[in-house]
Design an enzyme around this catalytic site. Sequence first.
Site, PDB file in Angstrom:
ATOM      1  N   ARG A  96       0.908  -1.226   0.145  1.00 29.35           N
ATOM      2  CA  ARG A  96      -0.017   0.027   0.116  1.00 29.35           C
ATOM      3  C   ARG A  96       0.700   1.085  -0.141  1.00 29.35           C
ATOM      4  NH1 ARG A  96      -2.464  -3.598  -1.667  1.00 29.35           N
ATOM      5  NH2 ARG A  96      -4.427  -4.474  -0.621  1.00 29.35           N
TER       6      ARG A  96
ATOM      7  N   SER B 118     -10.506   0.555   3.852  1.00 26.12           N
ATOM      8  CA  SER B 118      -9.879   0.413   5.190  1.00 26.12           C
ATOM      9  C   SER B 118      -9.008   1.603   5.669  1.00 26.12           C
ATOM     10  CB  SER B 118      -8.963  -0.741   4.937  1.00 26.12           C
ATOM     11  OG  SER B 118      -9.378  -1.877   4.604  1.00 26.12           O
TER      12      SER B 118
ATOM     13  N   GLU C 236      -3.826   3.796   6.977  1.00 28.72           N
ATOM     14  CA  GLU C 236      -3.889   3.681   5.337  1.00 28.72           C
ATOM     15  C   GLU C 236      -4.427   4.857   4.882  1.00 28.72           C
ATOM     16  OE1 GLU C 236      -4.473   0.019   3.779  1.00 28.72           O
ATOM     17  OE2 GLU C 236      -5.517   0.767   1.900  1.00 28.72           O
TER      18      GLU C 236
HETATM   19  C1  LIG Z   1     -15.499   1.477  -0.558  1.00 27.83           C
HETATM   20  C2  LIG Z   1     -14.039   1.462  -0.647  1.00 27.83           C
HETATM   21  C3  LIG Z   1     -13.374   0.304  -0.791  1.00 27.83           C
HETATM   22  C4  LIG Z   1     -11.933   0.286  -0.971  1.00 27.83           C
HETATM   23  N1  LIG Z   1     -11.029  -0.791  -1.292  1.00 27.83           N
HETATM   24  C5  LIG Z   1      -9.740  -0.739  -1.240  1.00 27.83           C
HETATM   25  C6  LIG Z   1      -8.904  -1.983  -1.609  1.00 27.83           C
HETATM   26  O1  LIG Z   1      -9.763  -3.204  -1.598  1.00 27.83           O
HETATM   27  N2  LIG Z   1      -7.827  -1.947  -1.761  1.00 27.83           N
HETATM   28  C7  LIG Z   1      -7.092  -0.752  -1.569  1.00 27.83           C
HETATM   29  O2  LIG Z   1      -5.862  -0.681  -1.922  1.00 27.83           O
HETATM   30  N3  LIG Z   1      -7.906   0.319  -1.459  1.00 27.83           N
HETATM   31  C8  LIG Z   1      -9.014   0.377  -1.415  1.00 27.83           C
HETATM   32  N4  LIG Z   1      -9.776   1.563  -1.136  1.00 27.83           N
HETATM   33  C9  LIG Z   1      -9.045   3.017  -0.933  1.00 27.83           C
HETATM   34  C10 LIG Z   1      -8.996   3.622  -2.310  1.00 27.83           C
HETATM   35  O3  LIG Z   1      -9.804   3.196  -3.177  1.00 27.83           O
HETATM   36  C11 LIG Z   1      -7.615   3.284  -2.913  1.00 27.83           C
HETATM   37  O4  LIG Z   1      -6.489   3.680  -2.253  1.00 27.83           O
HETATM   38  C12 LIG Z   1      -7.500   4.076  -4.463  1.00 27.83           C
HETATM   39  O5  LIG Z   1      -6.324   3.574  -5.312  1.00 27.83           O
HETATM   40  C13 LIG Z   1      -7.420   5.751  -4.112  1.00 27.83           C
HETATM   41  O6  LIG Z   1      -7.433   6.378  -5.284  1.00 27.83           O
HETATM   42  P1  LIG Z   1      -8.049   7.797  -5.350  1.00 27.83           P
HETATM   43  O7  LIG Z   1      -7.906   8.181  -6.837  1.00 27.83           O
HETATM   44  O8  LIG Z   1      -9.423   7.913  -4.821  1.00 27.83           O
HETATM   45  O9  LIG Z   1      -6.867   8.570  -4.460  1.00 27.83           O
HETATM   46  P2  LIG Z   1      -7.265   9.884  -3.685  1.00 27.83           P
HETATM   47  O10 LIG Z   1      -8.082   9.292  -2.395  1.00 27.83           O
HETATM   48  O11 LIG Z   1      -7.570  10.923  -4.128  1.00 27.83           O
HETATM   49  O12 LIG Z   1      -5.697  10.254  -3.000  1.00 27.83           O
HETATM   50  C14 LIG Z   1      -4.746   9.088  -2.284  1.00 27.83           C
HETATM   51  C15 LIG Z   1      -3.299   9.867  -2.135  1.00 27.83           C
HETATM   52  O13 LIG Z   1      -2.879   9.788  -3.429  1.00 27.83           O
HETATM   53  C16 LIG Z   1      -2.518  11.042  -3.895  1.00 27.83           C
HETATM   54  N5  LIG Z   1      -2.861  11.184  -5.262  1.00 27.83           N
HETATM   55  C17 LIG Z   1      -4.096  10.829  -5.935  1.00 27.83           C
HETATM   56  N6  LIG Z   1      -3.978  10.752  -6.947  1.00 27.83           N
HETATM   57  C18 LIG Z   1      -2.727  11.324  -7.457  1.00 27.83           C
HETATM   58  C19 LIG Z   1      -1.944  11.606  -8.847  1.00 27.83           C
HETATM   59  N7  LIG Z   1      -2.397  11.449  -9.779  1.00 27.83           N
HETATM   60  N8  LIG Z   1      -0.448  11.896  -8.523  1.00 27.83           N
HETATM   61  C20 LIG Z   1      -0.130  12.144  -7.362  1.00 27.83           C
HETATM   62  N9  LIG Z   1      -0.732  11.698  -6.144  1.00 27.83           N
HETATM   63  C21 LIG Z   1      -1.882  11.324  -6.267  1.00 27.83           C
HETATM   64  C22 LIG Z   1      -3.471  11.808  -3.051  1.00 27.83           C
HETATM   65  O14 LIG Z   1      -2.682  13.104  -2.727  1.00 27.83           O
HETATM   66  C23 LIG Z   1      -3.652  11.038  -1.584  1.00 27.83           C
HETATM   67  O15 LIG Z   1      -2.296  11.485  -0.927  1.00 27.83           O
HETATM   68  C24 LIG Z   1     -11.364   1.435  -0.994  1.00 27.83           C
HETATM   69  C25 LIG Z   1     -11.940   2.616  -0.634  1.00 27.83           C
HETATM   70  C26 LIG Z   1     -13.169   2.728  -0.561  1.00 27.83           C
HETATM   71  C27 LIG Z   1     -14.017   3.913  -0.504  1.00 27.83           C
END
Ligand SMILES: Cc1cc2nc3c(=O)[nH]c(=O)nc-3n(C[C@H](O)[C@H](O)[C@H](O)COP(=O)(O)OP(=O)(O)OC[C@H]3O[C@@H](n4cnc5c(N)ncnc54)[C@H](O)[C@@H]3O)c2cc1C
Length: 307
Positions: free
Chosen positions: A181, A229, A302
């Site tokens: 992660r 999580s 996380e």
């Molecule tokens: C219902 C639910 C289920 C989930 N299940 C999982 C799972 O099974 N496994 C898992 O690993 N995660 C899970 N997650 C967490 C999440 O979906 C992942 O971590 C996802 O990859 C985050 O992507 P995001 O675009 O939403 O990032 P954001 O939440 O928008 O950002 C997360 C971090 O990354 C940075 N960031 C985002 N985009 C960029 C970019 N383009 N360049 C540089 N930095 C950036 C942000 O500044 C922040 O620090 C879940 C979340 C939810 C709500």
Amino acid sequence: MTKIPLDSLSELASRVRGTVEFDEALARYTTYRIGGAAAALVAPQSTEDVVAVLQFCNDAAIPWLALGLGSNVLISDAGFDGVVIRLGKGMDWVDEDVDGPEVWQVGAGMPTPRLARVTARAGLSGIHRLIGVPGTVGGGVVMNAGAHRQDFSQTVRSIERVDSDCTVRTVPTDEISWRYRSSGIDRAIVTAVTFGFEPADPRVLERDIQRHYEWRRQGTPFDEPCCGSVFRNPEGRQRRSAGQLIDAAGLKGFQVGGAQVSDRHANYIVNRGTATASNVKAVIEAVRERVLAEFGIELQLEVRIIE
Ligand SMILES: Cc1cc2nc3c(=O)[nH]c(=O)nc-3n(C[C@H](O)[C@H](O)[C@H](O)COP(=O)(O)OP(=O)(O)OC[C@H]3O[C@@H](n4cnc5c(N)ncnc54)[C@H](O)[C@@H]3O)c2cc1C
């Protein structure tokens, strides 16, 4: 209201092709449905746009934050006094066959579930089990998101990133510090990702997707506002997951204000409708204290807390 004067931001709109919103509530842009306002929120349409926004922020000494679908962040009730660069629509393109049919380049704003679906239909395996990870490809790379023994580190070949000094670089996967992660990427914006997939039977991939989707539907509160999580699973000799530890500490259902440890999955803290970031943080602290007291284990976050 944010403290940065609007005049110092007004030039931003003329520098980028994408939309710019001022004093924009961030709750709309997170899966928690929580977060105060950003001084400005920009939706870049290209790598050049990202460079232009970063240049603007550097010149004006304004803080910036990259955001994808906001599915792994808890943004403070006070918001973010700076420019949020949200990679989504416009940066959700796919270039199939960049180096043979199994190598695709994808814009960082592409939703991971959509990529999981289209690659599976195209008979390409590697990311399809991430069908229920509701973020963007850029956020997925930064978090090294994963599920059911697949994560981004296994299929990413290289990324395009814009560093905080506005340099655009292509970085091969072996120069990324992949860990559980985590990718070690900080103070840079991922703008595109090149994947190498494996050919597979689309019907087998579809069945695999269905199985994992069903597990998610039954085992997680995927229909309530949350960030997935909250804590990382402990590494090392500890065999229990963070969720199992929280459950064993008797914390399912524990609630502060509108934030509650889910009854269905103890590592999820859900927004029951009225939660503030302070409520979620109070639940996080209580969970950490109780798990430390009961099992001597310090849970690590996380979710990324943005203050
Ligand atoms: C219902 C639910 C289920 C989930 N299940 C999982 C799972 O099974 N496994 C898992 O690993 N995660 C899970 N997650 C967490 C999440 O979906 C992942 O971590 C996802 O990859 C985050 O992507 P995001 O675009 O939403 O990032 P954001 O939440 O928008 O950002 C997360 C971090 O990354 C940075 N960031 C985002 N985009 C960029 C970019 N383009 N360049 C540089 N930095 C950036 C942000 O500044 C922040 O620090 C879940 C979340 C939810 C709500």
